[in-house]
Design a protein around this motif. Structure first.
Motif, short mmCIF file in Angstrom:
data_model
loop_
_atom_site.label_atom_id
_atom_site.label_comp_id
_atom_site.label_asym_id
_atom_site.label_seq_id
_atom_site.Cartn_x
_atom_site.Cartn_y
_atom_site.Cartn_z
N GLU A 66 1.72 18.13 -6.86
CA GLU A 66 1.64 17.82 -5.51
C GLU A 66 0.55 16.60 -5.08
OE1 GLU A 66 3.86 18.71 -3.26
OE2 GLU A 66 4.90 20.33 -4.39
N PHE A 67 -0.49 16.67 -5.64
CA PHE A 67 -1.44 16.05 -5.57
C PHE A 67 -1.08 14.35 -5.81
CE2 PHE A 67 -6.11 17.62 -4.90
CZ PHE A 67 -5.77 18.35 -4.02
N SER A 68 -0.37 14.35 -7.09
CA SER A 68 0.12 13.03 -7.57
C SER A 68 1.02 12.58 -6.54
CB SER A 68 0.87 13.53 -8.95
OG SER A 68 1.53 12.34 -9.51
N LEU A 93 -3.52 12.13 -4.81
CA LEU A 93 -4.87 12.66 -4.53
C LEU A 93 -5.48 12.97 -5.78
CD1 LEU A 93 -3.87 14.95 -1.72
CD2 LEU A 93 -5.76 13.04 -1.53
N HIS A 94 -6.71 13.47 -5.91
CA HIS A 94 -7.42 13.79 -7.11
C HIS A 94 -8.54 14.72 -7.11
CE1 HIS A 94 -5.80 10.21 -9.24
NE2 HIS A 94 -5.89 9.55 -8.27
N TYR A 95 -8.66 15.65 -7.89
CA TYR A 95 -9.80 16.80 -7.92
C TYR A 95 -10.41 16.74 -9.15
CZ TYR A 95 -6.36 19.61 -10.69
OH TYR A 95 -5.82 20.12 -11.51
N ASN A 96 -11.63 17.33 -8.87
CA ASN A 96 -12.52 17.21 -10.07
C ASN A 96 -12.82 18.72 -10.74
OD1 ASN A 96 -13.09 14.34 -10.10
ND2 ASN A 96 -14.28 14.60 -8.47
N GLY A 97 -12.57 19.71 -10.30
CA GLY A 97 -12.76 21.14 -10.60
C GLY A 97 -12.17 21.57 -12.00
N GLN A 98 -12.59 22.35 -12.64
CA GLN A 98 -12.03 23.14 -13.73
C GLN A 98 -11.35 24.34 -13.29
OE1 GLN A 98 -14.59 23.71 -17.27
NE2 GLN A 98 -16.32 22.99 -16.08
N PHE A 99 -10.31 24.38 -14.02
CA PHE A 99 -9.51 25.73 -13.68
C PHE A 99 -9.96 26.85 -14.85
CE2 PHE A 99 -6.23 23.69 -11.28
CZ PHE A 99 -5.65 24.57 -10.56
N ALA A 100 -9.93 27.94 -14.05
CA ALA A 100 -10.35 29.29 -15.05
C ALA A 100 -9.00 30.23 -14.66
CB ALA A 100 -11.44 29.91 -14.91
N CYS A 101 -8.59 31.07 -15.75
CA CYS A 101 -7.29 31.74 -15.45
C CYS A 101 -7.75 33.34 -15.85
CB CYS A 101 -6.33 31.37 -16.52
SG CYS A 101 -4.79 32.46 -16.62
N SER A 102 -7.22 33.99 -14.47
CA SER A 102 -7.65 35.62 -14.37
C SER A 102 -6.51 36.26 -15.38
CB SER A 102 -7.49 36.09 -13.05
OG SER A 102 -6.07 35.76 -12.44
N LEU A 103 -5.34 35.51 -15.62
CA LEU A 103 -4.55 36.26 -16.48
C LEU A 103 -4.94 36.26 -18.05
CD1 LEU A 103 -1.72 37.43 -17.56
CD2 LEU A 103 -0.95 35.02 -17.49
N PHE A 156 -6.21 20.24 1.68
CA PHE A 156 -6.41 21.21 0.65
C PHE A 156 -7.28 20.65 -0.29
CE2 PHE A 156 -5.90 23.78 -3.14
CZ PHE A 156 -6.36 24.79 -2.95
N SER A 157 -7.37 18.97 -0.36
CA SER A 157 -8.33 18.59 -1.20
C SER A 157 -9.76 18.33 -0.70
CB SER A 157 -8.02 17.08 -1.38
OG SER A 157 -8.16 16.27 -0.19
N GLY A 190 -15.52 19.83 -4.62
CA GLY A 190 -16.95 20.45 -5.32
C GLY A 190 -16.86 21.91 -5.89
N PHE A 191 -15.57 22.40 -5.77
CA PHE A 191 -15.27 23.67 -6.40
C PHE A 191 -14.55 23.89 -7.61
CE2 PHE A 191 -17.27 24.71 -2.53
CZ PHE A 191 -17.67 25.94 -2.34
N ASN A 192 -14.81 24.74 -8.41
CA ASN A 192 -14.06 25.10 -9.61
C ASN A 192 -12.89 25.88 -9.14
OD1 ASN A 192 -15.00 23.57 -11.78
ND2 ASN A 192 -16.64 25.11 -11.68
N LEU A 193 -11.85 26.00 -9.86
CA LEU A 193 -10.48 26.75 -9.34
C LEU A 193 -10.19 27.84 -10.23
CD1 LEU A 193 -8.59 23.26 -8.67
CD2 LEU A 193 -9.67 24.85 -7.03
#
Length: 204
Positions: free
Chosen positions: A104-106, A110-120, A80-81, A86-89
């Motif tokens: 789960e990454f911890s 594992l690490h990721y760089n994308g920013q999160f956004a929230c549809s709620l 999944f990483s 290269g994508f935001n989440l």
DNA sequence: TGCCAGGCCCTCTTTAGGGCCTT
């Protein structure tokens, strides 16, 4: 510039509500959007190393039997990483999915760089007429595509992706001169509800 | 024994409480 129509929309099914209490992911589903089109999907059951209680089996339809031979978290998160690189989440109630992704990454360093956004959070601001902001209600309210499956990871991620694209359309209509970016959406998602109308007027 | 998720958001608020969302 990080356009909002170029993201990975993800959803976890889990053994419970809190990784701090030992809960683990049992399924991840995700949809990759490029220029507002679904170009790829990701779906995998995850063996959590513990039995799933009957509430979760019933809620998700994912049984202990189904998880017995599933891949373990480290294998799935490794794949999944690469998928999200290269994508935001985006997620519906992103704080929930973010804390499980982080946990789960911890576990697998594992690490990721994308920013999160929230549809709620966005829905609470730009769809204030909706009866509530549950994913299923919003799919019905906005008459979004769905196959009638709920609480499975890929189905929920796919519905969330349609909701997200609908929300981008709504914003684009109100802000025809603006590029709809993750930063703009996160700004809107952080404003007090009472300020939304005025903010959109000043930006249009 | 006592704990039991947590961030957001509203209101009969701010020295607080409770509903909404996610599994």
């Amino acid at each position: 510039m990080k356009l909002a129509n170029q993201v990975v929309v993800l959803d976890f099914e889990t053994t419970g509500l809190s990784p701090d209490n030992g809960d683990r992911a049992i399924e991840i589903g995700a949809v990759k959007l490029v220029n507002g089109q679904i170009v790829d999907t990701f779906q995998e059951l995850i063996n959590p190393g513990q039995r799933v209680n009957s509430f979760i089996e019933q809620y998700t339809g994912i049984s202990n039997d189904m998880l017995k031979h599933a891949l373990v978290s480290k294998q799935v998160m490794g794949q999944f990483s690469k998928f999200i690189d290269g994508f935001n989440l985006v997620a519906h109630n992103a704080s929930f999915d973010k804390k499980f992704l982080d946990a789960e990454f911890s576990h697998s360093k594992l690490h990721y760089n994308g920013q999160f956004a929230c549809s709620l959070l966005l829905s609470r601001r730009i769809s204030q007429e909706a009866p509530n902001h549950k994913l299923g209600t919003l799919v019905d309210h906005h008459q979004l595509p769905n196959d009638g499956v709920f609480h499975r990871a890929l189905a929920d991620a796919t519905m969330t992706s349609h909701l997200w694209l609908h929300q981008i359309d709504v914003l684009q209509q109100q802000l025809p001169k603006q590029a709809i970016t993750i930063e703009l959406i996160n700004k809107i998602s952080s404003l007090p509800k009472a300020q939304i109308a005025r903010y959109l007027r000043t930006m249009s």
